[in-house]
Design a protein around this motif. Structure first.
Motif, short mmCIF file in Angstrom:
data_model
loop_
_atom_site.label_atom_id
_atom_site.label_comp_id
_atom_site.label_asym_id
_atom_site.label_seq_id
_atom_site.Cartn_x
_atom_site.Cartn_y
_atom_site.Cartn_z
N GLN A 40 -1.86 -12.62 6.58
CA GLN A 40 -1.54 -11.76 7.74
C GLN A 40 -2.32 -10.46 7.73
N LEU A 41 -3.09 -10.24 6.65
CA LEU A 41 -3.87 -9.00 6.59
C LEU A 41 -5.19 -9.22 7.33
N THR A 42 -5.13 -9.07 8.68
CA THR A 42 -6.30 -9.40 9.48
C THR A 42 -6.97 -8.16 10.07
N ASP A 43 -6.38 -6.99 9.85
CA ASP A 43 -7.00 -5.77 10.39
C ASP A 43 -8.31 -5.48 9.66
N GLU A 44 -9.10 -4.64 10.27
CA GLU A 44 -10.38 -4.28 9.68
C GLU A 44 -10.22 -3.28 8.53
N GLU A 45 -9.18 -2.42 8.66
CA GLU A 45 -8.99 -1.39 7.65
C GLU A 45 -7.51 -1.25 7.31
N TYR A 46 -7.23 -0.77 6.10
CA TYR A 46 -5.86 -0.51 5.66
C TYR A 46 -5.82 0.78 4.87
N ASP A 47 -4.64 1.40 4.87
CA ASP A 47 -4.44 2.58 4.03
C ASP A 47 -3.73 2.16 2.76
N VAL A 48 -4.38 2.42 1.65
CA VAL A 48 -3.80 2.11 0.36
C VAL A 48 -3.26 3.39 -0.24
N ASP A 49 -2.01 3.34 -0.74
CA ASP A 49 -1.39 4.55 -1.28
C ASP A 49 -0.65 4.19 -2.57
N ILE A 50 -1.26 4.45 -3.67
CA ILE A 50 -0.65 4.16 -4.96
C ILE A 50 -0.37 5.48 -5.66
N ARG A 51 0.90 5.75 -5.92
CA ARG A 51 1.28 7.00 -6.58
C ARG A 51 1.79 6.66 -7.98
N THR A 52 0.86 6.59 -8.91
CA THR A 52 1.22 6.31 -10.30
C THR A 52 0.81 7.49 -11.15
N GLU A 53 1.42 7.60 -12.32
CA GLU A 53 1.07 8.64 -13.28
C GLU A 53 0.62 7.94 -14.55
N LEU A 54 -0.53 8.26 -15.02
CA LEU A 54 -1.06 7.68 -16.25
C LEU A 54 -1.53 8.82 -17.12
N GLY A 55 -0.85 9.06 -18.21
CA GLY A 55 -1.24 10.19 -19.06
C GLY A 55 -0.52 10.14 -20.38
N PRO A 56 -0.84 11.04 -21.26
CA PRO A 56 -0.22 11.05 -22.59
C PRO A 56 1.30 11.00 -22.48
N GLY A 57 1.90 10.21 -23.31
CA GLY A 57 3.36 10.07 -23.33
C GLY A 57 3.73 9.28 -24.56
N HIS A 58 4.58 8.25 -24.37
CA HIS A 58 5.01 7.48 -25.54
C HIS A 58 5.13 6.00 -25.22
N LEU A 59 4.96 5.23 -26.26
CA LEU A 59 5.33 3.83 -26.25
C LEU A 59 6.71 3.75 -26.91
#
Lengths: 437, 437, 437
Positions: free
Chosen positions: B138-157
């Motif tokens: 169904q993704l037939t448009d010519e363009e889309y807006d992608v919005d990914i709000r993730t945080e990747l940084g020092p922290g812990h496992l």
């Protein structure tokens, strides 16, 4: 070795009628018969109450008579007519009992209504009768007179023993082959008059065998308590038992059944398997701690290389432990086939060794020693001779001191006898080292 | 041990919705749930950048939102609606992209058009969406807006650990049984909410078990990097790991699949095979260096005796790593059967030993110890009892200090539980040596 | 390695017509042909009467002519027309003999009436002719003139030898690979012009191989007495023979037949079995002490790891040792397939080693070394790459110094070549220890 189907069968006919139990007059009478048929036969008597391993030699038991009568005196069950009728080690009783009470002491086979079963109760003092289902169905009276005249008291356990010494021992103290035969069953022909008969003939023939590397010991014992008693008194011998065989149910027309020792890969196990596979047919079954006296020889502390040879195995033929295990069930041919199987075993035991080639580097030139076909290159001149040639080549090729004749026979897919013959020829040609010792 | 199919299933329902990855808030939330359900649960936090074996603990990754929108603002794909939509460790992006560009970042399953796949890219920094083939069509448009709000940084496992100590250790430092459960997958019910649920109930039950010869350690870790981190920090423990099991995909209705350790014949391998063969059905598959954390435990330097228990194995069921691995795919019965399989394993681990007969020379007289049938010679009085009698005889016969109860069960073709019961009876009768230690 | 089916076949065409026996002009002419086609080829001459192991080098035998004529002078059998007609080592005779007497010296094949057999009588001095059954049926006269002009007297046994030294030996004294080719048969194309042709091309190609860890020795010898002679003179070399192969009957269109060495599990046995199973088809047959010179190499004192490669095995194809083993029976394709099988063997011999992981604790992180797929979790991105990935993982997992590349290939069920390629890649990435030496 020499005997005949008829000689074997005649022994069975002679042994069959005697009433035997684990102690008493019947087993002693049987041992005396064996003694009469052989030489240097020893009969041992061990007093009741003697401690043997974890067990105690039981009191001696003898039967004078045993009947069930109607209250009018008519005998309906009589041990004198069929000696399976009495449960072994039944205590004396002389009483009128209700049918209900009587039935608690009766044993029969619902699925084999004409057959009388064989039952024992050595260590649980009780009394009982065995009878056919048809006989039992006719016991419709309200009361019966039970009259068991047995004697149970201090006496002896008796067993027989023969040692046929090695003529050419390989060690200072010759190793032994142990044959064990239980002879505590009453009139059951296959189990085990058959094996007693075969053992008698083996003893006679082994005595006449010109060269024996090993000694041969035969035991004629009551089951379980007999082997336990012998083991308890002969622990110093056990380290010399190189091969052993329990003989049981060897007279019917079934094919051979060899039950492996607990070790599973002892020499006797491999010899017997080879005979089953290459000559006699039948089956090899794994050890299990149930059956005959191999249970004792193969207990974990002894763990002797003792297998068990049968034809139809215990518990797996319809006649087992019933009145149908009679002189019709055992045949001259079945007895003789068992005798021959065991003489084949003896041949392997005596003949097998670890040959070592004296010319191991390249093939020795067989042609100039008369051991090779003259014209090379074709098949037509191989024929029957090719078989022997391959056996010869295999024997030479594997004669590295690490393969026994049996190993060679298995690897070459040849009968042991052919490999043994090839080894003889190679030894005579100076190509194989003689066996040491 | 006590639990119920329903209790197990309820845990799955509670765990399923959380968005987990190898680091971040979701796995910590899951560990806190487990901690709430158990006692003495430890949660470890290891800082990003820490060197662990050949690896480095990665940055922590958290997701706030992720969408694909039409240029008119209409949301077409939303991570908040199904947390499989986002490729794990996707980097933040906020851009209008052409359909051609977008498609390079899409993952779908052409053969399962309604299912959304699960995909990760932990160590290759990129972004991506997972969606069904129908959604993608169904993704037939010519363009889309992608919005990914993730945080990747020092922290812990973060990972969880429970140690249930032995109550009756056989050695000064008790050996251990290691259970390892990966809990880094988002809303996938079988893989691996199922195993987390079972592990919680095992912990509860093991704590209540009155006698434990061994200690039991449970690890709840992110896959691969979690086991590598634990191994790097606990090398002093590894010599005490006598048995280990990775638990995965344990809730579906398939039959059990036991994957052998690299050793292939470790005790745990033999126990699991015995259960498959005699009780639970299913299959044993050989080790291969692919799958779950057994890859790490069974790396050549560690080579721990760690197998892996699954029902339908990874990659071999249609729902694997898709949105169809949901609460319908996992069943209370499947969860409970897995729980029982593992408690059987624990029973074998605790019960097995090398028995030694105190009466190894000949059979001990079982009758006077009440361990033998009274009337000899027939089959009719064997019946159900014969089964036990053979088990008893086998156990005695093989009690030579060289056969474990499992060895005896296999040789005798009896269930381990029957042999263990026989060994108990023989020990109580004074015939078997107690296990040492 | 480079050659072509046509080159191989041309050698066979050149070698075929020569009359060879175990001594004499024909085998020397053949050795000179091989010498012309190769470099550093040595021809050894051993005097008649020399003692070699249990044998003696025989007198040299040469043939000038051999005919059977009718008494009117008409030639009916002429060695000059087909060199199979004369039994090898026939003594000279010039006499008129009765048909009855003549027939004692004739060899024919009743079941293949058009074929002339090949026969020898090296060590039993006699004379004889081989002819077809049809030819024999036409010998109806009462008498014939037999005229055999052979020379049998002191001379030499000749054999050829090439040693291609290792370029990168792993030990101070490089171990060797021994190829043995019998070249004592007259005009028989498969047995063994085929193997001579292949050996010539192997020698040429091995010389050009840039890296050889092992040395390669080729022997061109008369059967039996040739290998015995070489063994007698080279006992100091035998300890360095790590692998060996007898080459025989390698030109027909049958599938490969590898006959194991006496050891049965030598490296060469395992390599050949792997090639049969994974690449070339055919069959592996166990050692037996019959066949070609492996009988000598595998005699118990030497017990060298020498197998035998054939296509249709000796004695099992209708053309064997007959005039039908001619240039039609051998094909360029059959020769080339054998050449390629042996070059595969050489590749395995040179490439195999016991890899040892430098990162054995946990898996090394393959991703940052470019050895792992980027997106985890699915099957679709595995495809062809998954094959390689599993091979890589298996190689790493089993690189514990106790598994050879072949062991890994077998356990992983992958072709040896794939495992060798994976080991190369891992070595280049610094993950595997180089092979020592």
């Amino acid at each position: 070795m020499e005997t005949s189907p008829e000689i074997l069968y005649r022994h069975v006919e002679n042994i069959f009628p005697v009433f035997r139990s684990i102690t008493g007059r019947g087993i002693r009478q049987t041992l005396e018969y064996i003694s009469d048929q052989t030489t240097d036969f020893q009969i041992h008597h061990v007093a009741s109450g003697t401690r043997v391993l974890d067990w105690t030699v039981p009191d001696e038991w003898n039967v004078n008579s045993a009947t069930i009568r109607r209250t009018n005196g008519e005998i309906v069950i009589d041990w004198a007519r069929c000696n399976l009728h009495l449960v072994h080690y039944s205590i004396p009783i002389h009483a009128r009992v209700s049918r209900t009470e009587l039935e608690k002491h009766l044993h029969w086979l619902p699925d084999q209504p004409d057959l009388i079963p064989y039952r024992t109760s050595y260590y649980n003092h009780d009394w009982g009768f065995c009878l056919s289902a048809r006989q039992r169905a006719q016991l419709t009276d309200e009361e019966y007179d039970v009259d068991i005249r047995t004697e149970l008291g201090p006496g002896h356990l008796s067993y027989g023993e023969v040692l046929i010494p090695a003529t050419h021992p390989l060690n200072e103290k010759a190793d032994e082959v142990l044959f064990s035969v239980h002879c505590c069953h009453p009139s059951l022909a296959n189990d085990n008059a058959s094996s007693i008969a075969i053992a008698i003939e083996l003893i006679r023939n082994l005595r006449n065998m010109p060269c024996r590397h090993l000694s041969y010991r035969f035991l004629f014992i009551p089951g379980t308590i007999g082997s336990i008693t012998w083991l308890a008194r002969n622990r110093h011998i056990l380290q010399h038992v190189r091969h052993g065989l329990v003989m049981s149910c060897l007279g019917d027309d079934g094919s051979p059944t060899y039950k492996q020792s607990r070790q599973g890969n002892a020499a006797i196990d491999r010899y017997a398997a080879h005979l089953v596979e290459t000559r006699w047919g039948g089956r090899v079954v794994p050890f299990e701690p149930y059956g005959y006296d191999e249970r004792q020889y193969c207990s974990p502390g002894f763990n002797l290389p003792v297998g068990c040879l049968m034809r139809s195995p215990n518990g797996q033929f319809a006649q087992y432990h019933t009145s149908a295990d009679n002189l019709d069930f055992v045949t001259p041919a079945g007895l003789y086939a068992s005798f021959c199987f065991i003489t084949d075993l003896v041949m392997m035991i005596e003949k097998d060794f670890l040959p070592r080639s004296l010319f191991p580097y390249g093939e020795p030139q067989l042609g100039r020693r008369g051991l090779y076909k003259a014209i090379g290159g074709g098949d037509e001149d191989a024929g029957g001779a090719k078989f022997d040639q391959m056996t010869l080549l295999w024997t030479l090729n594997l004669a590295d001191g690490g393969h026994s004749l049996l190993d060679i026979a298995i690897r070459a897919d040849k009968p042991f006898a052919a490999v043994a013959a090839a080894a003889d020829a190679l030894t005579q040609a100076g190509l194989l080292a003689q066996r040491s010792g």
